[in-house]
Write a protein that holds these residues in place. Structure first.
Motif, PDB file in Angstrom:
ATOM      1  N   GLU A  71      -8.271  50.276  96.447  1.00  0.00           N
ATOM      2  CA  GLU A  71      -8.155  49.893  95.043  1.00  0.00           C
ATOM      3  C   GLU A  71      -8.328  48.388  94.885  1.00  0.00           C
ATOM      4  O   GLU A  71      -8.436  47.650  95.868  1.00  0.00           O
ATOM      5  CB  GLU A  71      -6.792  50.329  94.491  1.00  0.00           C
ATOM      6  N   SER A  72      -8.348  47.959  93.632  1.00  0.00           N
ATOM      7  CA  SER A  72      -8.491  46.542  93.323  1.00  0.00           C
ATOM      8  C   SER A  72      -7.383  45.738  94.002  1.00  0.00           C
ATOM      9  O   SER A  72      -6.211  46.117  93.952  1.00  0.00           O
ATOM     10  CB  SER A  72      -8.433  46.341  91.803  1.00  0.00           C
ATOM     11  N   SER A 100     -12.471  51.933  95.484  1.00  0.00           N
ATOM     12  CA  SER A 100     -13.252  50.881  94.847  1.00  0.00           C
ATOM     13  C   SER A 100     -14.451  50.463  95.695  1.00  0.00           C
ATOM     14  O   SER A 100     -14.299  50.022  96.842  1.00  0.00           O
ATOM     15  CB  SER A 100     -12.362  49.663  94.586  1.00  0.00           C
ATOM     16  N   SER A 102     -16.537  47.900  95.024  1.00  0.00           N
ATOM     17  CA  SER A 102     -16.611  46.442  95.144  1.00  0.00           C
ATOM     18  C   SER A 102     -15.647  45.913  96.205  1.00  0.00           C
ATOM     19  O   SER A 102     -15.999  45.014  96.980  1.00  0.00           O
ATOM     20  CB  SER A 102     -16.310  45.783  93.791  1.00  0.00           C
ATOM     21  N   GLU A 103     -14.436  46.485  96.274  1.00  0.00           N
ATOM     22  CA  GLU A 103     -13.477  46.051  97.289  1.00  0.00           C
ATOM     23  C   GLU A 103     -13.978  46.432  98.683  1.00  0.00           C
ATOM     24  O   GLU A 103     -13.862  45.662  99.643  1.00  0.00           O
ATOM     25  CB  GLU A 103     -12.108  46.685  97.035  1.00  0.00           C
TER      26      GLU A 103
END
Length: 305
Positions: A71-72, A100, A102-103
């Motif tokens: 997660e973020s 996520s 992007s993570e």
């Protein structure tokens, strides 16, 4: 009014409790799977591994782990953990069904920069158990490295295990409210970003195609890191860098060494086979020690993240 106020307070407390419980239950875990044995290395060997002069202790992590949904904020969590182990942590075990994108891409980039190997769960005894070379066993639907976790795995310069890929799933509640044309354009941007990352990490185009053609509710498994007969054990540039420095065995030579080692358990090898196996074993041990030294000393020369 007082009873309503008490009810409101109780409701707030219950919501807070459930939120904390949910965060604790479903947050990604980052920790150490295996520590160094303090003082077990000869000084001359230690200098080759860590030229700067630092030494690991019995509380220093050699193999880390990342488990649970990504997660973020989890990139920062992983960076904080790795920073405390730098430059001694060699690899990380991955166990996550995704999260996520992007993570995951940022974590994968960190593994590439610091030459950290990634290991996903692999099959043991059919489909009953999954585990890894560090002796950790797990089973069940969460004993996987799939979706965003696979992006982390591909970021590592060296990889082991089984990973699953599919197209990214949008959690944005506004995505479904877009027009079909706007949604398609937005989604294509996401696909391009993920595809570019995979290609930059040295993944074959077959991997990108497999991801792009697998819906977000399905999964495309890559068993033992092999895609169309091509091993994903090492990123190509990383592999050639090690071969240039350490004269590592070729893939065919390595497979022959394994085949002869297995055959040696069932029958007596011929003199020619025994001689060749001894040569391959000797070269493999020398190359393995060389690779360990060049990876570790290179990581030692990098500043902490």
């Amino acid at each position: 009014m007082r009873s309503l106020s008490k009810l409101a307070v109780l409701t707030i407390l219950m919501v807070s409790f459930l939120t904390a419980l949910t965060d604790q239950t479903f947050a990604v875990e980052v920790g150490c799977q295996q520590y160094y044995a303090g003082g077990s290395r000869a000084p001359e060997k230690a200098r080759k591994l860590w030229p700067s002069g630092g030494l690991p202790t019995s509380s220093t992590c050699s193999i880390g782990y990342l488990k649970g949904p990504i997660e973020s904020g989890d990139f920062e969590k992983f960076v904080k953990f790795y920073r405390a182990q730098h430059p001694f942590m060699d690899s990380v075990l991955l166990q996550s069904a995704g999260g996520s994108v992007s993570e995951a891409i940022k974590i994968g980039g960190l593994l590439r920069r610091y030459l950290i190997e990634a290991e996903a769960p692999t099959r043991i005894n059919g489909n009953d158990f999954l585990g890894n070379s560090a002796g950790y066993l797990c089973d069940g639907p969460d004993c996987v490295c799939a979706s965003a976790c696979a992006l982390i795995w591909f970021g590592a310069p060296a990889r082991k295990g089984r990973v699953g890929l599919h197209r990214p799933h949008s959690k944005d509640v506004g995505f479904g409210a877009l027009s079909a044309d706007a949604a398609a354009k937005q989604y294509q941007e996401t696909l391009r970003a993920v595809s570019t990352y995979l290609l930059e990490m040295g993944a074959p185009r077959a991997v990108v195609e497999a991801m792009n053609t697998t819906s977000s509710v399905d999964i495309h498994w890559i068993d033992d890191g092999v895609v169309e007969g091509i091993s994903m054990a090492r990123e190509a540039g990383f592999d050639e860098w090690l071969r240039a420095n350490c004269q590592s065995l070729g893939d065919n030579e390595y497979r022959t060494m394994l085949a002869l080692s297995v055959a040696n358990q069932d029958r007596v090898l011929s003199a020619q086979e025994r001689n060749y196996l001894d040569q391959l074993n000797s070269r493999w041990f020398r190359a393995s020690a060389c690779e360990r030294e060049i990876i570790s000393s290179s990581r030692d020369g990098l500043p902490s993240p």
